[in-house]
Write an enzyme that holds these catalytic residues in place. Sequence first.
Site, PDB file in Angstrom:
ATOM      1  CG  ASN A  83      -8.149  -2.085  -4.557  1.00 28.84           C
ATOM      2  OD1 ASN A  83      -7.245  -2.900  -4.343  1.00 28.84           O
ATOM      3  ND2 ASN A  83      -8.355  -1.058  -3.730  1.00 28.84           N
ATOM      4  CG  ASP A 117      -2.034   0.995   1.141  1.00 30.87           C
ATOM      5  OD1 ASP A 117      -2.373   1.403   0.011  1.00 30.87           O
ATOM      6  OD2 ASP A 117      -2.578   1.366   2.193  1.00 30.87           O
TER       7      ASP A 117
HETATM    8  C1  IPE Z   1      -5.471  -2.516   0.279  1.00 31.91           C
HETATM    9  O1  IPE Z   1      -5.160  -1.190   0.092  1.00 31.91           O
HETATM   10  C2  IPE Z   1      -5.461  -3.241  -1.032  1.00 31.91           C
HETATM   11  C3  IPE Z   1      -4.145  -3.387  -1.664  1.00 31.91           C
HETATM   12  C4  IPE Z   1      -3.019  -2.944  -1.220  1.00 31.91           C
HETATM   13  C5  IPE Z   1      -4.158  -4.105  -2.888  1.00 31.91           C
HETATM   14  P1  IPE Z   1      -6.276  -0.062  -0.092  1.00 31.91           P
HETATM   15  O2  IPE Z   1      -5.526   1.191  -0.335  1.00 31.91           O
HETATM   16  O3  IPE Z   1      -7.254  -0.489  -1.111  1.00 31.91           O
HETATM   17  O4  IPE Z   1      -6.983  -0.068   1.331  1.00 31.91           O
HETATM   18  P2  IPE Z   1      -7.778   1.081   2.081  1.00 31.91           P
HETATM   19  O5  IPE Z   1      -8.843   1.548   1.149  1.00 31.91           O
HETATM   20  O6  IPE Z   1      -6.798   2.157   2.424  1.00 31.91           O
HETATM   21  O7  IPE Z   1      -8.295   0.421   3.319  1.00 31.91           O
HETATM   22  C1  IPE Z   2      -1.797   0.170  -3.210  1.00 39.33           C
HETATM   23  O1  IPE Z   2      -1.542   1.531  -3.300  1.00 39.33           O
HETATM   24  C2  IPE Z   2      -2.081  -0.460  -4.545  1.00 39.33           C
HETATM   25  C3  IPE Z   2      -3.461  -0.899  -4.743  1.00 39.33           C
HETATM   26  C4  IPE Z   2      -4.445  -0.765  -3.888  1.00 39.33           C
HETATM   27  C5  IPE Z   2      -3.773  -1.536  -5.988  1.00 39.33           C
HETATM   28  P1  IPE Z   2      -2.727   2.586  -3.287  1.00 39.33           P
HETATM   29  O2  IPE Z   2      -3.143   2.834  -4.684  1.00 39.33           O
HETATM   30  O3  IPE Z   2      -3.779   2.186  -2.352  1.00 39.33           O
HETATM   31  O4  IPE Z   2      -1.953   3.862  -2.748  1.00 39.33           O
HETATM   32  P2  IPE Z   2      -2.499   4.912  -1.691  1.00 39.33           P
HETATM   33  O5  IPE Z   2      -2.899   4.135  -0.474  1.00 39.33           O
HETATM   34  O6  IPE Z   2      -3.659   5.603  -2.333  1.00 39.33           O
HETATM   35  O7  IPE Z   2      -1.341   5.808  -1.438  1.00 39.33           O
HETATM   36 MG    MG Z   3      -4.098   2.486  -0.378  1.00 44.42          MG
END
Ligand code: IPE
Ligand code: IPE
Ligand code: MG
Length: 233
Positions: A61, A13
């Site tokens: 997602n 993340d």
């Molecule tokens: C969790 O991260 C999913 C992945 C890293 C693939 P998110 O960014 O989707 O989670 P939330 O929304 O902050 O809980």
């Molecule tokens: C994790 O990074 C990747 C996926 C969830 C696919 P994010 O896209 O959630 O990055 P932040 O949390 O918005 O910085």
């Molecule tokens: Mg994230």
Amino acid sequence: MEHLPSHIGIIMDGNGRWAKKRGMPRSFGHSAGAKKFDEIIDFAGNFGIKVVTVYAFSTENWNRPKEEVDALMVLLNDYLENGLKKLAGKDTRVKIIGDMASLPESIRKGIENIEEKTKDGKSMLVQIALNYGGRLEIVSAAKKAAEMVKEGKIDSSDIDEALLSSLMYNPEAGDPDLIIRPSGEYRLSNFLLWGSAYSEFWFSDILWPDFTGDDLIKAIYDYQKRNRRFGGV
Ligand code: IPE
Ligand code: IPE
Ligand code: MG
């Protein structure tokens, strides 16, 4: 090197915030995150970790803007096409866990291909949680158990923790010993709900594209100092 976690889960993340800090689109962060995945998997394998499960795309997602989801699918396709080259000579098995049915046909073909070509890999198992939700995994196990009852293979009284565990996406991976979440969020976001009942957690403010092998070692080192009691004394 004693008491290494055999199974590490990583919630990759922070890609979006990493890109934003650089004034770049979120997709730039996802590309950097994908490179980081290759690097950390390599590192973990060389370190002797047997199973790594990474969270790549959650069932939630899909709620992101279409162009971001598309960029993630392009990266995924790229991995499915070129991942084998990166794994050459590594004896690694790749397994995708999640709800495959609702993924595009081309991606499903790519998944079948990489799983088939790496199926004999013995030294490490890399699981990619894709269109994965911990609740959905439990629901799918419950449905399989219900089917078994309906077909007369088992009685409803046979449904217990061991049976449900055996019906999760990939029971042979076992429960994660250690779950790592970078990016400063302190939550599971629907990752490995069933298996994480007694996992150790390691959080850090580092954004995933900045994560290094040293950070992985720190997490493992912290893990080794913990006392896992599993409800005992
Ligand atoms: C969790 O991260 C999913 C992945 C890293 C693939 P998110 O960014 O989707 O989670 P939330 O929304 O902050 O809980
Ligand atoms: C994790 O990074 C990747 C996926 C969830 C696919 P994010 O896209 O959630 O990055 P932040 O949390 O918005 O910085
Ligand atoms: Mg994230």
